[in-house]
Design a protein around this motif. Structure first.
Motif, PDB file in Angstrom:
ATOM      1  N   ILE A   5    -154.716  76.750 -24.181  1.00 31.62           N
ATOM      2  CA  ILE A   5    -155.453  75.503 -24.344  1.00 31.62           C
ATOM      3  C   ILE A   5    -154.467  74.403 -24.720  1.00 31.62           C
ATOM      4  O   ILE A   5    -153.428  74.658 -25.309  1.00 31.62           O
ATOM      5  CB  ILE A   5    -156.569  75.621 -25.399  1.00 31.62           C
ATOM      6  N   ASP A   9    -158.226  70.254 -25.501  1.00 34.28           N
ATOM      7  CA  ASP A   9    -159.113  71.398 -25.718  1.00 34.28           C
ATOM      8  C   ASP A   9    -159.237  71.686 -27.216  1.00 34.28           C
ATOM      9  O   ASP A   9    -160.327  71.964 -27.714  1.00 34.28           O
ATOM     10  CB  ASP A   9    -158.590  72.642 -25.003  1.00 34.28           C
ATOM     11  N   SER A  37    -165.029  64.350 -17.320  1.00 36.25           N
ATOM     12  CA  SER A  37    -163.827  65.137 -17.634  1.00 36.25           C
ATOM     13  C   SER A  37    -164.077  66.070 -18.816  1.00 36.25           C
ATOM     14  O   SER A  37    -163.658  67.233 -18.810  1.00 36.25           O
ATOM     15  CB  SER A  37    -162.646  64.225 -17.951  1.00 36.25           C
ATOM     16  N   THR A  38    -164.780  65.558 -19.824  1.00 31.29           N
ATOM     17  CA  THR A  38    -165.100  66.392 -20.992  1.00 31.29           C
ATOM     18  C   THR A  38    -166.037  67.520 -20.590  1.00 31.29           C
ATOM     19  O   THR A  38    -165.852  68.664 -21.010  1.00 31.29           O
ATOM     20  CB  THR A  38    -165.733  65.524 -22.103  1.00 31.29           C
ATOM     21  N   ARG A  41    -164.079  70.231 -18.892  1.00 33.26           N
ATOM     22  CA  ARG A  41    -163.310  71.009 -19.860  1.00 33.26           C
ATOM     23  C   ARG A  41    -164.220  71.974 -20.619  1.00 33.26           C
ATOM     24  O   ARG A  41    -163.866  73.136 -20.841  1.00 33.26           O
ATOM     25  CB  ARG A  41    -162.567  70.101 -20.835  1.00 33.26           C
ATOM     26  N   ARG A  44    -165.063  74.867 -18.382  1.00 34.20           N
ATOM     27  CA  ARG A  44    -163.928  75.772 -18.244  1.00 34.20           C
ATOM     28  C   ARG A  44    -163.742  76.619 -19.518  1.00 34.20           C
ATOM     29  O   ARG A  44    -163.510  77.826 -19.442  1.00 34.20           O
ATOM     30  CB  ARG A  44    -162.655  74.991 -17.923  1.00 34.20           C
TER      31      ARG A  44
END
Length: 148
Positions: A5, A9, A37-38, A41, A44
């Motif tokens: 990370i 992250d 984008s957040t 993340r 993921r």
């Protein structure tokens, strides 16, 4: 699971550990990214198993669970699997670790009274030895370790 990370992250994880109810907009603002984008993340981190879920911190005393106990459990010969299943079935057991050393399990129980604690422990007595410590306070509650 080896998942690297980065600093963003880490910021996301720290923010969520503090308040898992943050809106995506607020979380994005805190970490300096756009909402999409957040969100990517977060997705993921969830897919990789870094984030396993979201939850609320509950004040157990407010629900009447005024006592907590740490119980070290040493099953009698041949009773390991039975004792493990019994511990898993105990609603008063909110956490349990299988450990090395003289004992096999360390569990955290929440109960409303010493009498209830006795009843729970009596249920294990024919299958395991136990050693109980009453929790006086928790100067450190569950928290994230350093993320770097």
């Amino acid at each position: 699971m080896d998942y690297l990370i980065d600093d963003i992250d880490r910021q996301i994880l720290a923010c969520l550990a503090e308040d898992a109810r943050l809106s995506l907009k607020v979380l994005s603002g805190k970490v300096g990214l756009s909402s999409p984008s957040t969100a990517e993340r977060l997705k993921r981190l969830e897919e990789k198993g870094v984030i396993q879920g979201y939850g609320a911190r509950i004040n157990l005393a407010a629900l009447g669970y005024s006592l907590q106990a740490l119980v070290r459990v040493k099953p009698l010969p041949g009773m390991l699997h039975k004792v493990e299943k019994m511990i898993q079935a105990l609603p008063e057991c909110i956490e349990c670790d299988k450990v090395t050393g003289e004992d096999c399990f360390v569990m955290r129980l929440v109960v409303r009274s010493i009498d209830q604690l006795d009843v729970v422990l009596d249920g294990l007595a024919d299958y395991a030895q136990s050693n109980t410590s009453i929790v006086k306070s928790s100067p450190v509650t569950r928290r994230l370790p350093p993320l770097h």
